[in-house]
Design an enzyme around this catalytic site. Structure first.
Site, mmCIF file in Angstrom:
data_model
loop_
_atom_site.group_PDB
_atom_site.id
_atom_site.type_symbol
_atom_site.label_atom_id
_atom_site.label_comp_id
_atom_site.label_asym_id
_atom_site.label_seq_id
_atom_site.Cartn_x
_atom_site.Cartn_y
_atom_site.Cartn_z
ATOM 1 N N CYS A 160 5.683 -22.090 15.997
ATOM 2 C CA CYS A 160 4.434 -22.132 16.769
ATOM 3 C C CYS A 160 3.155 -22.077 15.948
ATOM 4 O O CYS A 160 2.244 -22.869 16.175
ATOM 5 C CB CYS A 160 4.433 -20.988 17.782
ATOM 6 S SG CYS A 160 5.770 -21.126 18.966
ATOM 7 N N PHE A 172 3.937 -16.666 26.166
ATOM 8 C CA PHE A 172 3.467 -15.868 25.028
ATOM 9 C C PHE A 172 4.578 -15.067 24.361
ATOM 10 O O PHE A 172 4.302 -14.254 23.488
ATOM 11 C CB PHE A 172 2.355 -14.907 25.477
ATOM 12 C CG PHE A 172 1.078 -15.599 25.850
ATOM 13 C CD1 PHE A 172 0.249 -16.118 24.872
ATOM 14 C CD2 PHE A 172 0.713 -15.749 27.177
ATOM 15 C CE1 PHE A 172 -0.931 -16.777 25.210
ATOM 16 C CE2 PHE A 172 -0.466 -16.399 27.534
ATOM 17 C CZ PHE A 172 -1.291 -16.912 26.548
ATOM 18 N N PHE A 177 12.783 -17.168 9.919
ATOM 19 C CA PHE A 177 11.334 -17.008 9.712
ATOM 20 C C PHE A 177 10.860 -15.591 10.029
ATOM 21 O O PHE A 177 9.772 -15.192 9.643
ATOM 22 C CB PHE A 177 10.549 -18.054 10.511
ATOM 23 C CG PHE A 177 10.337 -17.736 11.974
ATOM 24 C CD1 PHE A 177 11.290 -18.063 12.927
ATOM 25 C CD2 PHE A 177 9.156 -17.127 12.409
ATOM 26 C CE1 PHE A 177 11.084 -17.783 14.270
ATOM 27 C CE2 PHE A 177 8.933 -16.845 13.747
ATOM 28 C CZ PHE A 177 9.908 -17.172 14.681
ATOM 29 N N GLY A 187 4.526 -15.104 3.859
ATOM 30 C CA GLY A 187 3.871 -16.172 4.624
ATOM 31 C C GLY A 187 4.426 -16.203 6.026
ATOM 32 O O GLY A 187 5.575 -15.856 6.245
ATOM 33 N N ALA A 206 7.428 -13.772 21.938
ATOM 34 C CA ALA A 206 7.715 -13.996 20.518
ATOM 35 C C ALA A 206 9.220 -13.968 20.328
ATOM 36 O O ALA A 206 9.939 -13.258 21.039
ATOM 37 C CB ALA A 206 7.049 -12.914 19.669
ATOM 38 N N PHE A 263 -0.032 -6.963 13.369
ATOM 39 C CA PHE A 263 -0.188 -8.220 12.621
ATOM 40 C C PHE A 263 -0.993 -8.054 11.342
ATOM 41 O O PHE A 263 -1.795 -8.889 10.966
ATOM 42 C CB PHE A 263 -0.764 -9.322 13.523
ATOM 43 C CG PHE A 263 0.331 -10.110 14.179
ATOM 44 C CD1 PHE A 263 1.076 -9.549 15.208
ATOM 45 C CD2 PHE A 263 0.668 -11.385 13.745
ATOM 46 C CE1 PHE A 263 2.126 -10.239 15.782
ATOM 47 C CE2 PHE A 263 1.720 -12.089 14.319
ATOM 48 C CZ PHE A 263 2.447 -11.514 15.343
HETATM 49 N N1 LIG Z 1 9.979 -20.797 20.679
HETATM 50 C C1 LIG Z 1 9.133 -19.898 21.158
HETATM 51 O O1 LIG Z 1 9.224 -18.727 20.861
HETATM 52 C C2 LIG Z 1 8.006 -20.307 22.074
HETATM 53 C C3 LIG Z 1 7.187 -19.319 22.601
HETATM 54 C C4 LIG Z 1 6.142 -19.692 23.440
HETATM 55 C C5 LIG Z 1 5.919 -21.028 23.711
HETATM 56 N N2 LIG Z 1 6.726 -21.958 23.165
HETATM 57 C C6 LIG Z 1 6.454 -23.360 23.492
HETATM 58 O O2 LIG Z 1 7.532 -23.808 24.315
HETATM 59 C C7 LIG Z 1 7.805 -25.179 24.026
HETATM 60 C C8 LIG Z 1 9.277 -25.316 23.694
HETATM 61 O O3 LIG Z 1 9.586 -24.504 22.578
HETATM 62 P P1 LIG Z 1 11.080 -24.379 22.031
HETATM 63 O O4 LIG Z 1 11.007 -23.501 20.836
HETATM 64 O O5 LIG Z 1 11.999 -24.012 23.118
HETATM 65 O O6 LIG Z 1 11.310 -25.918 21.602
HETATM 66 P P2 LIG Z 1 12.638 -26.649 21.310
HETATM 67 O O7 LIG Z 1 12.294 -27.890 20.581
HETATM 68 O O8 LIG Z 1 13.556 -25.670 20.692
HETATM 69 O O9 LIG Z 1 13.264 -27.004 22.740
HETATM 70 C C9 LIG Z 1 12.835 -28.069 23.509
HETATM 71 C C10 LIG Z 1 14.023 -28.612 24.264
HETATM 72 O O10 LIG Z 1 13.521 -29.575 25.173
HETATM 73 C C11 LIG Z 1 14.531 -30.570 25.303
HETATM 74 N N3 LIG Z 1 13.873 -31.761 25.841
HETATM 75 C C12 LIG Z 1 12.949 -32.541 25.245
HETATM 76 N N4 LIG Z 1 12.586 -33.519 26.073
HETATM 77 C C13 LIG Z 1 13.278 -33.359 27.220
HETATM 78 C C14 LIG Z 1 13.311 -34.062 28.458
HETATM 79 N N5 LIG Z 1 12.563 -35.138 28.683
HETATM 80 N N6 LIG Z 1 14.133 -33.609 29.436
HETATM 81 C C15 LIG Z 1 14.901 -32.517 29.214
HETATM 82 N N7 LIG Z 1 14.892 -31.820 28.078
HETATM 83 C C16 LIG Z 1 14.092 -32.230 27.086
HETATM 84 C C17 LIG Z 1 15.069 -30.747 23.895
HETATM 85 O O11 LIG Z 1 16.359 -31.335 23.891
HETATM 86 C C18 LIG Z 1 15.066 -29.309 23.387
HETATM 87 O O12 LIG Z 1 16.317 -28.684 23.532
HETATM 88 C C19 LIG Z 1 6.852 -25.573 22.884
HETATM 89 O O13 LIG Z 1 5.714 -26.189 23.415
HETATM 90 C C20 LIG Z 1 6.469 -24.252 22.268
HETATM 91 O O14 LIG Z 1 5.223 -24.302 21.636
HETATM 92 C C21 LIG Z 1 7.785 -21.642 22.371
HETATM 93 O O1 LIG Z 2 2.085 -8.736 10.456
HETATM 94 C C1 LIG Z 2 2.723 -9.781 10.498
HETATM 95 C C2 LIG Z 2 3.192 -10.346 11.706
HETATM 96 C C3 LIG Z 2 3.904 -11.530 11.676
HETATM 97 N N1 LIG Z 2 4.169 -12.146 10.490
HETATM 98 C C4 LIG Z 2 4.911 -13.416 10.473
HETATM 99 O O2 LIG Z 2 4.309 -14.311 11.369
HETATM 100 C C5 LIG Z 2 5.279 -15.215 11.897
HETATM 101 C C6 LIG Z 2 5.197 -15.278 13.406
HETATM 102 O O3 LIG Z 2 5.609 -14.041 13.935
HETATM 103 P P1 LIG Z 2 5.577 -13.728 15.516
HETATM 104 O O4 LIG Z 2 4.252 -14.058 16.039
HETATM 105 O O5 LIG Z 2 6.054 -12.352 15.687
HETATM 106 O O6 LIG Z 2 6.723 -14.707 16.047
HETATM 107 P P2 LIG Z 2 6.735 -16.014 16.980
HETATM 108 O O7 LIG Z 2 8.027 -16.010 17.673
HETATM 109 O O8 LIG Z 2 6.350 -17.189 16.167
HETATM 110 O O9 LIG Z 2 5.620 -15.745 18.111
HETATM 111 C C7 LIG Z 2 4.332 -16.340 18.079
HETATM 112 O O10 LIG Z 2 4.371 -17.657 18.560
HETATM 113 C C8 LIG Z 2 4.883 -17.769 19.917
HETATM 114 C C9 LIG Z 2 4.982 -19.246 20.227
HETATM 115 O O11 LIG Z 2 3.761 -19.811 20.545
HETATM 116 C C10 LIG Z 2 3.931 -17.031 20.833
HETATM 117 O O12 LIG Z 2 4.386 -17.169 22.167
HETATM 118 C C11 LIG Z 2 3.877 -15.577 20.417
HETATM 119 O O13 LIG Z 2 2.969 -14.863 21.254
HETATM 120 C C12 LIG Z 2 3.418 -15.488 18.963
HETATM 121 O O14 LIG Z 2 3.438 -14.146 18.506
HETATM 122 C C13 LIG Z 2 6.628 -14.708 11.383
HETATM 123 O O15 LIG Z 2 7.031 -15.461 10.259
HETATM 124 C C14 LIG Z 2 6.343 -13.279 10.987
HETATM 125 O O16 LIG Z 2 7.193 -12.808 9.976
HETATM 126 C C15 LIG Z 2 3.711 -11.600 9.312
HETATM 127 O O17 LIG Z 2 3.938 -12.163 8.240
HETATM 128 N N2 LIG Z 2 3.005 -10.431 9.347
#
Ligand SMILES: NC(=O)c1ccc[n+]([C@@H]2O[C@H](COP(=O)([O-])OP(=O)(O)OC[C@H]3O[C@@H](n4cnc5c(N)ncnc54)[C@H](O)[C@@H]3O)[C@@H](O)[C@H]2O)c1
Ligand SMILES: O=c1ccn([C@@H]2O[C@H](COP(=O)(O)OP(=O)(O)O[C@H]3O[C@H](CO)[C@@H](O)[C@H](O)[C@H]3O)[C@@H](O)[C@H]2O)c(=O)[nH]1
Length: 578
Positions: A365, A255, A427, A360, A257, A354
């Site tokens: 995610c 979860f 973003f 936008g 951010a 939020f």
């Molecule tokens: N980015 C966030 O803030 C965030 C927050 C919460 C949950 N998530 C979830 O976590 C997951 C990953 O997000 P991310 O932003 O890190 O994605 P990402 O695409 O940036 O990273 C994924 C990585 O996995 C690697 N990969 C893919 N297949 C592979 C394999 N078979 N073996 C080894 N490595 C492999 C890729 O090379 C890549 O570097 C998503 O499901 C996303 O929804 C992301």
């Molecule tokens: O009042 C608000 C709050 C957020 N945003 C926008 O909404 C987007 C998402 O923001 P935020 O949720 O803070 O960032 P993320 O890193 O995308 O995190 C979300 O997505 C993650 C990946 O699933 C989750 O783990 C987090 O809990 C969830 O907050 C961004 O463009 C923010 O600028 C707004 O426009 N107005």
């Protein structure tokens, strides 16, 4: 993905009289557990997917942000604990293992004097604990092992590159490793809602490389019922290979951010663990209990956990789209969206978070997860539910179009050959991530209307922006998209400033000196409602902010002559339609 482990099971620990008791000890034997810390022991393959949208091809274009920092954090805690233990030993100190519920490792060790013999046991174990983060992307791994980490996240560098007093690295290269050797971490690929090919292939990889029974953790955001697919693939492959290993699937959605990842990991609102096997759930709960209070570790069944992650993001995004829709109404009626947000946010049932109107929402995610939810609803024949959530995404697109249309309209209905300074491309603030950034559509619309867009963002480089344009099949004429080294360079000679990302530094600029070098009238469009609008009007800017009607100077004077404001505010399409 990451795997935590221990190079072998130390013979001295844990013994049956350790506080974790018989049950865990049984698991220890059964699972051939190889990682032990503060009374917890486990071994697992972290199941991590890459990123892709429901309507896009699979694409892993950044590093395992969520899981890697999580485990980097864990390595950090382990290291802190280890160093404290070492210090305690060298002072002949008497400490015992901290209780699992204590948040701060050091405080826990300090405040619980006990038998020194246990210190030695723990120290030995902790020294050999390790976290390996693997990714098949070589370039990314190279950067994780360099001084230039592949992602920007406040606090991340300090964890990954933490140094000891003697200048040696505390974690990386000691108990935190980055590698492309996927079989070490038992890798996982990436999929979109309807496409479980990658999950399947990961199941096969785990089955192929697992040398003993494993708890397999879904850390990625996945469609509900993905665990079922993983379990079936694992057991079928295991049976086909004539093996007898067990695999317990847990859902443990992340979860955090971006921009606040390290804080979110340190003190999460909650940790969610879904599973069918209580013992497996307990093993993972014990890992988190190293730094998360027990009452924040929620356990559910597998499907609730998988679905909760999608729903959490959908609800958050829905709030943003809701307030954005109200911002449009405010602009037509003279209400101020900030005042409305404050007024409704003080209702404790609604809450203040939020509710910031914006150009936008973006990020990797929200859109992806809502579209997953829409897709799942459709799969179950729930067309009305699907349409309801689809509207959150549609509203978001409309907001980006409406904001940009207003820019074009205000600049006398054309921006052809006009220099537009765009402040911010990420973003959101405190990240260099441009996935699904609203800046994309804003810049694309401006460029399609002929503008020369000069972007300044403290963390985004043009290569990443171009990759994102390409990902969305948007062509960019490189003469129309320039990334500037400073805000001054971006604004010099510009017709308008457009604020897209809410970077704190944007509040600190000397707008008078920027104004002096701009074309007149000098416009400013605040897509984040973050600047002091009256002060900008005082300087001479024509200011447009989200969800605000006419903005007045600090003396109460109107900034725009009446005949202009009466001219109407229909949207331009510019090739886009809401
Ligand atoms: N980015 C966030 O803030 C965030 C927050 C919460 C949950 N998530 C979830 O976590 C997951 C990953 O997000 P991310 O932003 O890190 O994605 P990402 O695409 O940036 O990273 C994924 C990585 O996995 C690697 N990969 C893919 N297949 C592979 C394999 N078979 N073996 C080894 N490595 C492999 C890729 O090379 C890549 O570097 C998503 O499901 C996303 O929804 C992301
Ligand atoms: O009042 C608000 C709050 C957020 N945003 C926008 O909404 C987007 C998402 O923001 P935020 O949720 O803070 O960032 P993320 O890193 O995308 O995190 C979300 O997505 C993650 C990946 O699933 C989750 O783990 C987090 O809990 C969830 O907050 C961004 O463009 C923010 O600028 C707004 O426009 N107005």
């Amino acid at each position: 993905m990451a795997i935590c482990g221990h190079k072998d099971i130390p013979p001295s620990c844990p013994s049956k009289d350790e506080p974790m008791g018989e049950k865990i000890f049984a698991q220890f034997l059964e699972l051939d557990v190889s990682f032990i810390a503060g009374g917890t022991k486990y071994e697992f393959a972290a199941c991590l997917q890459g990123e892709s949208n429901h309507n896009h091809l699979p694409c892993g274009h950044d590093l395992l942000r969520a899981t890697s920092v999580l485990f980097a954090q864990l390595a950090f805690w382990l290291d802190k604990a280890r160093r404290f233990v070492e210090a305690a030993i060298s002072h002949g100190g008497a400490c015992k293992a901290r209780s699992a519920t204590e948040q701060d490792g050091l405080r826990g060790w300090e405040e619980n004097p006990g038998k020194s013999i246990r210190i030695r046991q723990q120290s030995k174990i902790l020294e050999e604990d390790f976290v390996v983060i693997v990714d098949m992307n070589e370039d990314r791994i190279k950067r994780w092992n360099s001084d230039e980490l592949p992602i920007y996240e406040p606090g991340l560098m300090e964890v990954v590159k933490a140094l000891l007093a003697d200048g040696k690295q505390a974690c990386r290269g000691k108990n935190l490793f980055f590698s492309t050797d996927v079989k070490k971490g038992i890798g996982v690929g990436k999929g979109r809602a309807a496409d479980l090919r990658f999950i399947e292939s990961v199941g096969r990889t785990i089955a192929q490389y697992a040398n003993r029974s494993k708890i397999v953790i879904e850390k990625s955001t996945v469609p509900i019922k993905t665990a079922e697919a993983i379990a079936r693939v694992l057991s079928a492959n295991e049976a086909a290979a004539g093996g007898s290993k067990n695999f317990w699937i847990l859902s443990n959605p992340e979860f955090l951010a971006e921009g606040t990842a390290m804080k979110d990991l340190d003190a999460p609102d909650r940790v969610l663990i879904g599973g069918q096997d209580q013992d497996a759930i307990q093993v993972l709960a014990d890992v988190y209990a190293n730094w998360v209070p027990r009452d924040r570790i929620l356990t559910t069944n597998l499907w609730s956990s998988e679905l909760s992650k999608l729903v959490a993001n959908a609800m958050l995004a829905q709030r943003v789209s809701s307030i954005n829709s109200i911002s449009r109404l405010c602009e037509r009626t003279g209400a101020d969206v900030k005042e409305v947000a404050r007024a409704i946010g003080t209702d404790s049932r609604i809450g203040p978070k939020f509710l910031n109107a914006s150009v936008g929402f973006g990020g990797s995610c929200f859109q992806k997860d809502i579209l997953n939810l829409v897709y799942i609803c459709q799969q179950f024949g729930l067309e009305e539910c699907a349409a309801y959530w689809q509207q959150v995404v549609d509203m978001n697109d409309y907001q980006k179009i409406a904001f940009t249309s207003k820019i074009i309209q205000s600049l006398f209905n054309t921006v052809t050959k006009k220099k537009i300074a765009v402040l911010g491309f990420a973003f959101k603030k405190d990240t260099g991530d441009v996935r699904e950034t609203p800046a994309l559509m804003v810049c694309d619309m401006l460029m399609k209307d002929g503008a020369i867009v000069h972007v300044y963002d403290p963390k985004v480089v043009i290569e990443d922006a171009l990759t994102e344009f390409k990902y969305h099949d948007l062509e960019v004429n490189k003469n129309q998209l320039i990334f500037s080294k400073s805000p001054q360079e971006a604004c010099d000679g510009a017709h308008a400033i457009v604020v897209v990302t809410e970077w704190d530094e944007f509040k600190t600029y000397d707008y008078k000196s920027l104004y002096d070098k701009m074309m007149k009238p000098a416009f400013l469009f605040d897509g984040r409602n973050m600047l002091d609008h009256a002060a900008l009007v005082d300087i001479g800017f024509e200011v447009h902010a989200l969800g605000k009607g006419q903005i007045k100077s600090s003396g109460g004077q109107s900034q725009i002559p009446d005949f202009v404001t009466r001219a109407g505010s229909g949207l331009l399409s510019g090739g886009y339609s809401p």
